[in-house]
Structures are given as C-alpha cells and as structure tokens.
Design a protein around this motif. Structure first.
Motif, PDB file in Angstrom:
ATOM      1  N   PHE A  20       0.829  -1.203   0.000  1.00 51.33           N
ATOM      2  CA  PHE A  20       0.000   0.000   0.000  1.00 51.33           C
ATOM      3  C   PHE A  20       0.864   1.253   0.000  1.00 51.33           C
ATOM      4  O   PHE A  20       0.544   2.245  -0.678  1.00 51.33           O
ATOM      5  N   ALA A  21       1.982   1.241   0.741  1.00 50.18           N
ATOM      6  CA  ALA A  21       2.874   2.400   0.765  1.00 50.18           C
ATOM      7  C   ALA A  21       3.480   2.656  -0.613  1.00 50.18           C
ATOM      8  O   ALA A  21       3.538   3.810  -1.079  1.00 50.18           O
ATOM      9  N   LEU A  22       3.926   1.603  -1.284  1.00 50.64           N
ATOM     10  CA  LEU A  22       4.500   1.773  -2.619  1.00 50.64           C
ATOM     11  C   LEU A  22       3.431   2.173  -3.631  1.00 50.64           C
ATOM     12  O   LEU A  22       3.718   2.929  -4.564  1.00 50.64           O
ATOM     13  N   LYS A  23       2.212   1.693  -3.442  1.00 51.50           N
ATOM     14  CA  LYS A  23       1.115   2.093  -4.324  1.00 51.50           C
ATOM     15  C   LYS A  23       0.882   3.601  -4.221  1.00 51.50           C
ATOM     16  O   LYS A  23       0.701   4.293  -5.239  1.00 51.50           O
ATOM     17  N   LEU A  24       0.873   4.127  -2.999  1.00 44.51           N
ATOM     18  CA  LEU A  24       0.708   5.572  -2.818  1.00 44.51           C
ATOM     19  C   LEU A  24       1.855   6.350  -3.445  1.00 44.51           C
ATOM     20  O   LEU A  24       1.646   7.406  -4.059  1.00 44.51           O
TER      21      LEU A  24
ATOM     22  N   HIS B   2       3.311  15.303   1.276  1.00 48.10           N
ATOM     23  CA  HIS B   2       1.967  15.186   0.710  1.00 48.10           C
ATOM     24  C   HIS B   2       1.058  14.339   1.590  1.00 48.10           C
ATOM     25  O   HIS B   2      -0.102  14.720   1.848  1.00 48.10           O
ATOM     26  N   ILE B   3       1.536  13.192   2.067  1.00 53.30           N
ATOM     27  CA  ILE B   3       0.665  12.321   2.858  1.00 53.30           C
ATOM     28  C   ILE B   3       0.381  12.924   4.229  1.00 53.30           C
ATOM     29  O   ILE B   3      -0.657  12.620   4.840  1.00 53.30           O
TER      30      ILE B   3
ATOM     31  N   ARG C 244       3.633   8.336   8.671  1.00 56.92           N
ATOM     32  CA  ARG C 244       4.652   8.822   7.735  1.00 56.92           C
ATOM     33  C   ARG C 244       5.930   8.009   7.866  1.00 56.92           C
ATOM     34  O   ARG C 244       6.556   7.623   6.868  1.00 56.92           O
ATOM     35  N   ASN C 245       6.345   7.687   9.083  1.00 55.99           N
ATOM     36  CA  ASN C 245       7.546   6.883   9.297  1.00 55.99           C
ATOM     37  C   ASN C 245       7.353   5.458   8.788  1.00 55.99           C
ATOM     38  O   ASN C 245       8.303   4.835   8.277  1.00 55.99           O
ATOM     39  N   ALA C 246       6.145   4.913   8.923  1.00 52.89           N
ATOM     40  CA  ALA C 246       5.877   3.570   8.414  1.00 52.89           C
ATOM     41  C   ALA C 246       5.967   3.532   6.886  1.00 52.89           C
ATOM     42  O   ALA C 246       6.512   2.585   6.309  1.00 52.89           O
ATOM     43  N   ARG C 247       5.445   4.564   6.230  1.00 49.66           N
ATOM     44  CA  ARG C 247       5.551   4.631   4.768  1.00 49.66           C
ATOM     45  C   ARG C 247       7.016   4.762   4.334  1.00 49.66           C
ATOM     46  O   ARG C 247       7.453   4.161   3.363  1.00 49.66           O
TER      47      ARG C 247
END
Length: 298
Positions: free
Chosen positions: A23-27, A59-60, A71-74
């Motif tokens: 999901f993080a890479l998708k964003l 942005h997120i 944000r740190n998890a992404r």
C-alpha cells in the motif's frame, strides 16, 4: 520480485507486512505518476529520487492527514524497497543512499490512560450471564482485561490455547509472531469455564464465536455493546488494558513496586521500561493527593 523474493522468501515477512508495504508503494507510485504525468508502469527508477520521496512524505502528511507515525511507516517501506533496488541495480546506488539518508520524524508519546476497578466491574457486570451472548461477552472482557490482549488476538484465540485445569493459563501468538504464556486469575478461569460449557460443540476452532457459531471478526466484536465499549471506544488499546491490570495489581500487593518489577524480569527491555514507568506513575497517583500532584506539575 521484491514481495516474492525479498519479503516472503528472504525476510519471511508476514502477510500484514507485505500488505502494508504494498500500500505504501502504491501511494508513492500514484503520487509520482501524477507529478510526472505518466502512467505508473512508465515510471523509471531515476525518477524515484530523494526530493520526490520528501515531497511524497509531505503530501501524505498535509493532504492525506497522516500522522508522523504513519509517515515513518511509509518511509520504512520505501527504504526497504530502495535497499532491494541497490542489490538489483548497482548503477543507482547513489540515488539509493540519498533516499536511505532521509531521517524519520520524531513522534509524541501520548499519556496512556487506564480504567479503575469500578469501571472494570461495571463492564463485567453489564452482560447478562443468563444469555449465551452475555456469558461470552463477560468472558471476553475479563480475559482481555486480565491478559492485556489485542482485539485481533482475542477474537482469533483458539480453544486449544487455553488451559483451564490445575494451573489455568493462556498461550498467545501475538503481534510480530511473539509467543507468550500467561497465568489466569481464578475469577477469569471461572468465567472461561462457564463459557466453554455453554459454548457447545461448534465447527470453529476459535474460543469465542459469533451468533452463527462461526469465527468472530474484529469489526463484529467492536460493534456489540458493552463489548465494543471496552475494545474500541475512547481509544482504549492493549496498552490501556495492561496499565489497568498493573494499577489493579498495585492496589492489591503489599509491596507492589518490588513485586511488579520482579514480574517484569521476563519481559523484553523495551516493554519492561514502559511498564516500570506505568508502575511508578500509578504509585505516585495513589500516594499523592490530587492537589499535591497539581502543585508538582505547576
């Protein structure tokens, strides 16, 4: 290859970790494709540089309303992907190192709340033990309070993980595949025995089942009252449940701090440190009147 070889085969990551990273890479790819006005499949590795990642993180936070922890998890997912690229595409090592150099953001550690015994007893007495669902809810609340279980751990707990004979105990496979075996209080064991007797023979292997005698879901457990009030309302999490247990133990022991510290020797250092702070805070809250606490704070 990143999800199949790197995460599953080499790191043996769980499905939850793979889903979070995906999901993080998708964003990230959606943001990059909108910025460069190309399709995600047309993006190149050279375009995924450090300035783009920094703009994506801003942005997120600003547009999507994500907190610093998210944000740190992404960022952790992006760094893991860039490390993988460093081995597969050595020509982009400089770009990879620039992304890996992005620091994580400091987060605020909020004060953990807890419930008093009056609140816990009120919740335990709320379900009617004359009904099938009420007996189940009381056992779930009591077990969750006594063992500090997460909601997912509670609803997925198998019947075989509970021992109710000579020395009642529960064996839990927790978050991060950490195992722990916890002794059960006499009152908790009594409620669980009453529920197992009333539960009957069902096909589901879980200890707690829904009205259709099937496995319970997290959303289904939180939608019921008063069970949902204990599991999901007011931001009460597993940390709050454990702090409730610690403060309850603190009130019952003659030498509370030494007893609780002794019980924390088998706990990992990171968790034990937080528990020690909880015990010290609870001892101060009990020993000092409210006026004195306010004077100390001022």
């Amino acid at each position: 290859a990143f999800f199949r070889d790197r995460l599953r085969e080499q790191k043996d990551s769980s499905q939850h970790t793979c889903d979070t990273y995906a999901f993080a890479l998708k964003l990230l790819f959606e943001y990059a494709s909108s910025r460069f006005r190309v399709t995600p499949s047309s993006l190149t590795i050279e375009q995924l540089d450090a300035p783009l990642v920094l703009d994506f993180l801003s942005h997120i936070e600003n547009q999507r309303g994500n907190c610093p922890s998210t944000r740190n998890a992404r960022l952790a997912a992006i760094k893991s992907f860039m490390r993988f690229l460093g081995y597969r595409v050595p020509a982009c090592l400089e770009q990879v190192h620039s992304v890996l150099g992005i620091p994580t953001k400091r987060t605020d550690q909020k004060l953990v709340g807890f419930m008093g015994m009056t609140e816990v007893e009120a919740l335990l007495n709320a379900p009617s033990t004359e009904t099938w669902a009420g007996l189940r809810d009381r056992a779930m609340i009591h077990l969750c309070f006594a063992a500090g279980l997460r909601v997912t751990e509670l609803v997925s707990l198998p019947l075989s993980a509970v021992t109710l004979h000579a020395e009642p105990a529960v064996h839990i496979m927790g978050k991060g595949r950490r195992e722990r075996c916890l002794p059960l209080w006499k009152q908790v064991a009594q409620d669980l025995r009453a529920w197992v007797k009333r539960r009957g023979d069902v096909l589901a292997s879980e200890l707690f089942v829904n009205a259709r005698r099937g496995p319970m879901s997290r959303a289904g457990s939180q939608a019921q009252e008063p069970l949902g009030h204990f599991l999901g309302d007011h931001g009460r999490t597993v940390v709050a449940h454990r702090r409730t247990w610690q403060t309850t133990l603190l009130d019952r022991l003659r030498e509370p701090v030494h007893q609780i510290f002794r019980s924390l020797r088998q706990v990992p250092l990171k968790v034990a440190g937080k528990s020690r702070m909880v015990v010290q805070d609870a001892q101060c809250d009990r020993a000092l009147p409210l006026a004195a606490v306010r004077e100390n704070l001022e």
